[in-house]
Design an enzyme around this catalytic site. Sequence first.
Site, PDB file in Angstrom:
ATOM      1  N   HIS A 106       1.158  -0.989  -0.260  1.00  0.00           N
ATOM      2  CA  HIS A 106      -0.167   0.342   0.011  1.00  0.00           C
ATOM      3  C   HIS A 106       0.852   1.519   0.261  1.00  0.00           C
ATOM      4  CE1 HIS A 106      -3.522  -2.191   1.328  1.00  0.00           C
ATOM      5  NE2 HIS A 106      -3.022  -2.979   1.720  1.00  0.00           N
ATOM      6  N   LEU A 107       1.051   1.738  -1.058  1.00  0.00           N
ATOM      7  CA  LEU A 107       1.641   3.248  -1.344  1.00  0.00           C
ATOM      8  C   LEU A 107       0.796   4.610  -0.927  1.00  0.00           C
ATOM      9  CD1 LEU A 107       3.776   2.181  -4.604  1.00  0.00           C
ATOM     10  CD2 LEU A 107       4.356   2.197  -1.947  1.00  0.00           C
ATOM     11  N   ARG A 108      -0.454   4.404  -0.477  1.00  0.00           N
ATOM     12  CA  ARG A 108      -1.279   5.257  -0.052  1.00  0.00           C
ATOM     13  C   ARG A 108      -1.464   6.543  -0.931  1.00  0.00           C
ATOM     14  NH1 ARG A 108      -3.001   1.870   2.704  1.00  0.00           N
ATOM     15  NH2 ARG A 108      -2.244   0.986   5.125  1.00  0.00           N
ATOM     16  N   ASP A 163      -9.019  -5.419  -2.523  1.00  0.00           N
ATOM     17  CA  ASP A 163      -7.676  -5.501  -1.455  1.00  0.00           C
ATOM     18  C   ASP A 163      -7.790  -4.126  -0.065  1.00  0.00           C
ATOM     19  OD1 ASP A 163      -6.122  -7.175   0.033  1.00  0.00           O
ATOM     20  OD2 ASP A 163      -4.766  -5.054   0.507  1.00  0.00           O
ATOM     21  N   HIS A 190      -8.495 -10.560  -1.066  1.00  0.00           N
ATOM     22  CA  HIS A 190      -8.400 -10.481   0.452  1.00  0.00           C
ATOM     23  C   HIS A 190      -9.964 -11.246   0.933  1.00  0.00           C
ATOM     24  CE1 HIS A 190      -7.946  -8.199   4.009  1.00  0.00           C
ATOM     25  NE2 HIS A 190      -9.630  -8.573   4.082  1.00  0.00           N
ATOM     26  N   ASP A 192       2.778  -6.673   1.665  1.00  0.00           N
ATOM     27  CA  ASP A 192       1.837  -6.300   2.808  1.00  0.00           C
ATOM     28  C   ASP A 192       1.848  -5.047   3.692  1.00  0.00           C
ATOM     29  OD1 ASP A 192      -1.607  -5.070   3.071  1.00  0.00           O
ATOM     30  OD2 ASP A 192      -1.454  -6.941   4.201  1.00  0.00           O
ATOM     31  N   GLY A 233      -2.861  -3.013  10.141  1.00  0.00           N
ATOM     32  CA  GLY A 233      -1.149  -3.187   9.035  1.00  0.00           C
ATOM     33  C   GLY A 233      -0.307  -2.473   9.567  1.00  0.00           C
TER      34      GLY A 233
HETATM   35 ZN    ZN Z   1      -6.192  -7.222   2.725  1.00  0.00          ZN
HETATM   36 ZN    ZN Z   2      -3.280  -5.612   2.233  1.00  0.00          ZN
END
Ligand code: ZN
Ligand code: ZN
Length: 421
Positions: free
Chosen positions: A61-63, A151, A178, A303, A322
């Site tokens: 996840h690079l947001r 996801d 997911h 992740d 996370g």
């Molecule tokens: Zn996930």
């Molecule tokens: Zn994820």
Amino acid sequence: MLLIKNGLVLDPASDTEARLDVLLEGDRISKVGANLAAPGAEVFDASDLIVAPGFIDLHCHLREPGGELSETIESGTRSAARGGFTAVCCMPNTHPVNDRASVTRGIVERAAATASVRVWPIGAASMSSKGEALAEIAAMKDAGIVAVSDDGKPVATARLMRQVMDYCNGLGLPVIDHCEDTSLFAGGSMREGTQSIRLGVPGIPSQTESICVGRDVEVAQITGARLHVAHMSTRASLGYVRAAKKLGLRVTCEVTPHHFTLTDEDVIYDTRFKMNPPLASRSDRDALIEGLADGSVDAIATDHAPHHPASKDVEFDRAPFGIVGFETALALGLDQLVHTGALPLMRLVELFTTGPARVLGIERKLAAGQPADVTIFSTDHAWIFRASDSPSKSHNSPFDGRSFHGAPMATIVAGKIVFRR
Ligand SMILES: [Zn+2]
Ligand SMILES: [Zn+2]
């Protein structure tokens, strides 16, 4: 030109394990062989180091766009480079969600301008990942997505999964799920078990994941499409994947470093131990290690899920799920899987290279003509991970302060050294 000298080349694609030189010219590998000479080339002395194909992370996840306080494509990919990754696949749960070609193009353009490593976007399966209308999958494919996923959430229903799979089948894209039964999940914060009772934290039963893996495998049997199970964490899920592979279905899966390292017994009142899926039981963790060893698991994926310190600095129940993961992934793999004797080093390299490449339907190997993406690492370099030293904007790691043996020493993308320890 860059000449990598005297390294131990490990290339799972050709089962090569030999002391060889690798010559990079421009953005391609031009030669792999013994005692190569290249007058005028910059020389990288890789004595005592492993030279591997460039690592690929299937799940991060690079947001960006929308979550730039927690991470940007620039900060996240600098962290990825430090972790030895030459390409990362970023999940679509940004703001806005990557559910249309205009968002995909924005990510691709930002990456071209600011990224240290290759960024391969994953498109949403449904609009806003709401589980209703299909996202603009074909247009996103033209814009550069490499897979499809909702996801953060599962693909909402079996019916939608069937539609998404049928659609992606025609486009040659894998569907990454997911896997979670949201009705069983029911507001839990960690794995349901003795430890959740001891801590008084609402539990999530392990079946939350495996029920959905079972559903997806059943739907894959109808469609024949490519299904990839994200961050698989339980023995029962692995059972479904193994059965699917035995049937010849195109089903693959990934495991994260935190799930093969930690268990629910490690969870304390510290939100750096809160992730989804939650840390599983010891029996689940041991099953994952067996799956990593015997080939049932196709890839290790991080992740990497950065969260700004302020958002994690709340009570356990209220914190987002996370943890960050790029920079500790290889070291955890070496410590937990290779130094323990569970996996040969070649197999670990496969899980970071040819394994994820196969999931994406691409090739990754050290051979003339291939992209000059190379990861050079040490199996014994002693170091301590300090989250505060990371270029990531977030420091939510349960491995902060942990000492390791083995680390990425250089990351080369398209012939350029983007990280050097
Ligand atoms: Zn996930
Ligand atoms: Zn994820």
